[in-house]
Design a protein around this motif. Structure first.
Motif, PDB file in Angstrom:
ATOM      1  N   LYS A  39    -118.104 -17.726  51.482  1.00 20.46           N
ATOM      2  CA  LYS A  39    -118.878 -17.070  50.294  1.00 20.46           C
ATOM      3  C   LYS A  39    -120.003 -17.583  50.849  1.00 20.46           C
ATOM      4  O   LYS A  39    -121.660 -16.837  50.847  1.00 20.46           O
ATOM      5  CB  LYS A  39    -118.768 -17.991  48.727  1.00 20.46           C
ATOM      6  N   MET A  40    -120.794 -19.034  50.881  1.00 23.64           N
ATOM      7  CA  MET A  40    -122.131 -19.675  51.397  1.00 23.64           C
ATOM      8  C   MET A  40    -122.199 -18.665  52.638  1.00 23.64           C
ATOM      9  O   MET A  40    -123.328 -18.261  52.444  1.00 23.64           O
ATOM     10  CB  MET A  40    -121.925 -21.185  52.040  1.00 23.64           C
ATOM     11  N   LEU A  41    -121.047 -19.023  53.534  1.00 27.13           N
ATOM     12  CA  LEU A  41    -121.948 -18.040  55.056  1.00 27.13           C
ATOM     13  C   LEU A  41    -122.205 -16.977  54.948  1.00 27.13           C
ATOM     14  O   LEU A  41    -123.385 -15.639  55.166  1.00 27.13           O
ATOM     15  CB  LEU A  41    -120.093 -18.096  56.126  1.00 27.13           C
ATOM     16  N   LYS A  57    -122.133 -17.728  66.464  1.00 29.03           N
ATOM     17  CA  LYS A  57    -122.811 -18.918  67.153  1.00 29.03           C
ATOM     18  C   LYS A  57    -123.009 -20.288  65.894  1.00 29.03           C
ATOM     19  O   LYS A  57    -122.716 -21.463  65.945  1.00 29.03           O
ATOM     20  CB  LYS A  57    -124.189 -18.395  67.374  1.00 29.03           C
ATOM     21  N   ILE A  58    -123.266 -20.176  64.672  1.00 33.51           N
ATOM     22  CA  ILE A  58    -122.996 -20.398  63.768  1.00 33.51           C
ATOM     23  C   ILE A  58    -121.437 -21.423  63.462  1.00 33.51           C
ATOM     24  O   ILE A  58    -121.702 -22.638  63.635  1.00 33.51           O
ATOM     25  CB  ILE A  58    -123.477 -19.770  62.529  1.00 33.51           C
ATOM     26  N   MET A  59    -120.535 -20.591  64.500  1.00 35.54           N
ATOM     27  CA  MET A  59    -119.436 -20.717  64.035  1.00 35.54           C
ATOM     28  C   MET A  59    -119.141 -22.101  64.850  1.00 35.54           C
ATOM     29  O   MET A  59    -118.632 -23.125  64.848  1.00 35.54           O
ATOM     30  CB  MET A  59    -118.641 -20.005  63.737  1.00 35.54           C
ATOM     31  N   LYS A  60    -119.710 -21.392  66.013  1.00 28.58           N
ATOM     32  CA  LYS A  60    -118.909 -22.681  67.048  1.00 28.58           C
ATOM     33  C   LYS A  60    -120.184 -23.922  66.949  1.00 28.58           C
ATOM     34  O   LYS A  60    -119.042 -24.921  67.023  1.00 28.58           O
ATOM     35  CB  LYS A  60    -119.246 -21.889  68.845  1.00 28.58           C
ATOM     36  N   VAL A  61    -121.247 -23.667  66.470  1.00 29.59           N
ATOM     37  CA  VAL A  61    -121.782 -25.351  66.756  1.00 29.59           C
ATOM     38  C   VAL A  61    -121.622 -26.061  65.108  1.00 29.59           C
ATOM     39  O   VAL A  61    -121.165 -27.027  65.691  1.00 29.59           O
ATOM     40  CB  VAL A  61    -123.658 -24.966  65.931  1.00 29.59           C
ATOM     41  N   PHE A  84    -128.767 -24.342  59.060  1.00 29.38           N
ATOM     42  CA  PHE A  84    -130.106 -25.490  59.646  1.00 29.38           C
ATOM     43  C   PHE A  84    -130.867 -24.490  60.596  1.00 29.38           C
ATOM     44  O   PHE A  84    -131.741 -24.396  60.694  1.00 29.38           O
ATOM     45  CB  PHE A  84    -129.835 -26.670  58.666  1.00 29.38           C
ATOM     46  N   TYR A  85    -129.859 -24.849  61.739  1.00 28.40           N
ATOM     47  CA  TYR A  85    -130.220 -25.149  63.338  1.00 28.40           C
ATOM     48  C   TYR A  85    -130.153 -23.626  62.967  1.00 28.40           C
ATOM     49  O   TYR A  85    -131.993 -23.139  63.643  1.00 28.40           O
ATOM     50  CB  TYR A  85    -129.763 -25.503  63.560  1.00 28.40           C
ATOM     51  N   ARG A  86    -129.530 -23.021  62.336  1.00 22.82           N
ATOM     52  CA  ARG A  86    -130.298 -21.309  62.755  1.00 22.82           C
ATOM     53  C   ARG A  86    -131.358 -20.778  62.561  1.00 22.82           C
ATOM     54  O   ARG A  86    -132.352 -20.426  63.088  1.00 22.82           O
ATOM     55  CB  ARG A  86    -129.120 -20.546  62.340  1.00 22.82           C
ATOM     56  N   GLN A  87    -131.148 -21.370  61.150  1.00 22.25           N
ATOM     57  CA  GLN A  87    -132.979 -20.932  60.567  1.00 22.25           C
ATOM     58  C   GLN A  87    -133.898 -21.580  61.665  1.00 22.25           C
ATOM     59  O   GLN A  87    -135.078 -20.699  61.984  1.00 22.25           O
ATOM     60  CB  GLN A  87    -132.838 -21.121  58.716  1.00 22.25           C
ATOM     61  N   ALA A  88    -134.128 -22.817  61.915  1.00 22.72           N
ATOM     62  CA  ALA A  88    -134.694 -23.259  62.831  1.00 22.72           C
ATOM     63  C   ALA A  88    -135.356 -23.172  63.621  1.00 22.72           C
ATOM     64  O   ALA A  88    -136.385 -21.874  64.393  1.00 22.72           O
ATOM     65  CB  ALA A  88    -135.036 -24.965  62.760  1.00 22.72           C
TER      66      ALA A  88
END
Length: 97
Positions: A39-41, A57-61, A84-88
């Protein structure tokens, strides 16, 4: 080094060694999320209009962060850190390369 060893062991016999090399099938197998994490994702994906490529990419990280933390399962904090890293990345690197 410990996280790399975990990944190498996880992928024994698969033809890949590291999380970064995972395809969609491996992501589904090795990056399972519980219902609240899904849900969060999904909320993040809808809110930020994130592509399927970025989802992977988000899942791998998140899997790598969990490995660094020595955890078998991806936990909420791992997923949030990855988001957070994806947003940054979007904020600071979009259009630079």
């Amino acid at each position: 080094m410990k996280a790399r060893a975990i990944q190498k062991e996880r992928f024994t016999g698969t033809g890949i060694e590291f999380n970064a090399e995972m395809g969609s099938c491996q992501i589904e197998r090795y990056c399972s999320l519980n219902e609240s994490q899904r849900k969060m994702l999904l909320q993040a994906l809808e809110k930020k209009n994130i592509s399927l490529r970025s989802y992977y990419k988000i899942m791998k990280v998140a899997r790598t962060i969990a490995d660094l933390d020595g955890k078998e399962q991806i936990e909420d904090m791992h997923l949030l850190e990855s988001l957070f890293y994806r947003q940054a990345d979007e904020k600071y690197w979009k259009g630079r390369g």
